[in-house]
Design an enzyme around this catalytic site. Structure first.
Site, PDB file in Angstrom:
ATOM      1  N   HIS A 128      22.246  59.462  28.890  1.00  0.00           N
ATOM      2  CA  HIS A 128      23.549  59.740  29.502  1.00  0.00           C
ATOM      3  C   HIS A 128      24.714  59.159  28.709  1.00  0.00           C
ATOM      4  O   HIS A 128      25.875  59.415  29.037  1.00  0.00           O
ATOM      5  CB  HIS A 128      23.582  59.281  30.965  1.00  0.00           C
ATOM      6  CG  HIS A 128      23.703  57.807  31.171  1.00  0.00           C
ATOM      7  ND1 HIS A 128      22.614  56.977  31.382  1.00  0.00           N
ATOM      8  CD2 HIS A 128      24.791  56.997  31.237  1.00  0.00           C
ATOM      9  CE1 HIS A 128      23.040  55.743  31.568  1.00  0.00           C
ATOM     10  NE2 HIS A 128      24.364  55.726  31.481  1.00  0.00           N
ATOM     11  N   ASP A 144      15.968  59.500  30.737  1.00  0.00           N
ATOM     12  CA  ASP A 144      17.224  58.893  30.282  1.00  0.00           C
ATOM     13  C   ASP A 144      17.009  58.004  29.057  1.00  0.00           C
ATOM     14  O   ASP A 144      17.103  56.781  29.141  1.00  0.00           O
ATOM     15  CB  ASP A 144      17.868  58.114  31.439  1.00  0.00           C
ATOM     16  CG  ASP A 144      19.327  57.789  31.171  1.00  0.00           C
ATOM     17  OD1 ASP A 144      19.902  58.339  30.214  1.00  0.00           O
ATOM     18  OD2 ASP A 144      19.897  56.977  31.938  1.00  0.00           O
ATOM     19  N   ASP A 149      26.956  48.512  30.077  1.00  0.00           N
ATOM     20  CA  ASP A 149      25.634  48.058  29.649  1.00  0.00           C
ATOM     21  C   ASP A 149      24.650  49.206  29.483  1.00  0.00           C
ATOM     22  O   ASP A 149      23.526  49.004  28.997  1.00  0.00           O
ATOM     23  CB  ASP A 149      25.060  47.050  30.653  1.00  0.00           C
ATOM     24  CG  ASP A 149      25.782  45.723  30.616  1.00  0.00           C
ATOM     25  OD1 ASP A 149      26.164  45.294  29.516  1.00  0.00           O
ATOM     26  OD2 ASP A 149      25.984  45.120  31.690  1.00  0.00           O
ATOM     27  N   SER A 150      25.046  50.422  29.900  1.00  0.00           N
ATOM     28  CA  SER A 150      24.162  51.586  29.771  1.00  0.00           C
ATOM     29  C   SER A 150      23.537  51.662  28.386  1.00  0.00           C
ATOM     30  O   SER A 150      24.214  51.464  27.368  1.00  0.00           O
ATOM     31  CB  SER A 150      24.955  52.876  30.013  1.00  0.00           C
ATOM     32  OG  SER A 150      25.060  53.181  31.363  1.00  0.00           O
ATOM     33  N   GLN A 159      28.710  48.481  34.399  1.00  0.00           N
ATOM     34  CA  GLN A 159      29.311  49.478  33.525  1.00  0.00           C
ATOM     35  C   GLN A 159      29.519  48.911  32.123  1.00  0.00           C
ATOM     36  O   GLN A 159      30.000  47.805  31.955  1.00  0.00           O
ATOM     37  CB  GLN A 159      30.645  49.961  34.091  1.00  0.00           C
ATOM     38  CG  GLN A 159      30.483  51.063  35.138  1.00  0.00           C
ATOM     39  CD  GLN A 159      29.882  50.552  36.413  1.00  0.00           C
ATOM     40  OE1 GLN A 159      30.198  49.473  36.852  1.00  0.00           O
ATOM     41  NE2 GLN A 159      29.005  51.335  37.010  1.00  0.00           N
TER      42      GLN A 159
END
Length: 268
Positions: free
Chosen positions: A78, A123, A214-215, A212
């Protein structure tokens, strides 16, 4: 609302990355049906020391990653838009301080996103670097479920609180495994977690989590030889560090064959 752990504001990402002296890519498209906010740094963490996790990578679109091989960064699907040539991503490596004069930077030349990714599972992705980084250790991936429990380490430059700012210095924390049945219970995610390919970690009381920004970063632990091994990829969660809302991570062992095959095809 379920939130991916990536920054989706192009303006915020551009301003943040500009402060680090690197070039930002436009923020990736939010997966279907999601109005997510890109994640900040680790919540409830402490500052990592220089060289502690040498494989950690910061990506200019507001994501994290891990150095899988000298020329490949393993991250979340993503975080990227599609498979194909891509020269717009900047990777920052070799430092906990994103403003350090000794930081290493590389641009991308290709992106590989997991086939079939549609915003629900699968993912994971690779970013191939324009030239290899040979001075840093890489992070091996788990190839069996043997290490998919216990206590894990998380690290990144994302927000240190829900809705907070991205961090200049890398933060780290430890989180415990949460079983699929518990994570999918009515008090947590009520069946939203894909048990076969996702893994949950966090405290029922909340307080420690990825967030947010850290994806795509790694979740890792020690193996039987006391070496670090990657068991997860930061994927999503409901807010950050909320009670009964642990972080949800791509379960690397489930995809290990596909990951290794893709790496081989990309010339790792």
């Amino acid at each position: 609302m379920v939130k991916w752990r990536i920054l989706v504001s192009t303006a915020v990402a551009a301003l943040t990355v500009a402060a680090w002296g690197t070039t930002a890519e436009a923020a990736p498209t939010v997966p279907p049906g999601d109005g997510a906010v890109v994640s900040p740094s680790v919540v409830g963490g402490s500052r990592a020391t220089q060289g502690e996790f040498p494989w950690m990578v910061r990506l200019s679109m507001g994501c994290g990653g891990a150095l899988y091989s000298p020329n490949l960064v393993l991250t979340a699907a993503h975080c990227v838009s599609r498979t194909g040539t891509n020269t717009s991503i900047t990777a920052t490596l070799g430092t906990v301080d994103l403003q350090s004069s000794s930081r290493i930077t590389r641009t991308s030349n290709y992106v590989y996103r997991a086939p079939g990714y549609n915003g629900n599972g699968d993912d994971w992705a690779f970013i191939r670097l324009s030239s290899p980084v040979t001075t840093l250790a890489t992070l091996p991936i788990a190839t069996t479920t043997a290490y998919d429990s216990g206590t894990f380490t998380i690290a990144g430059w994302g927000a240190n609180r829900e809705g907070g700012a991205q961090q200049r210095y890398q933060l780290k924390a430890t989180v415990p495994f949460v079983s699929d049945s518990t994570c999918n219970s009515s008090s947590m995610y009520a069946g939203q977690v894909i048990a076969a390919e996702e893994i949950c970690a966090g405290y029922a009381a909340g307080g420690v989590d990825t967030c947010q920004g850290d994806s795509g970063g790694p979740m890792f632990r020690r193996d039987a030889s006391n070496a670090w091994i990657q068991v997860g990829i930061v994927s999503w969660g409901d807010g950050c560090a909320r009670p009964n809302k642990p972080g949800v991570y791509t379960q690397v062992s489930y995809f290990s064959s596909s990951i290794r095959s893709a790496a081989s095809s990309l010339g790792s």
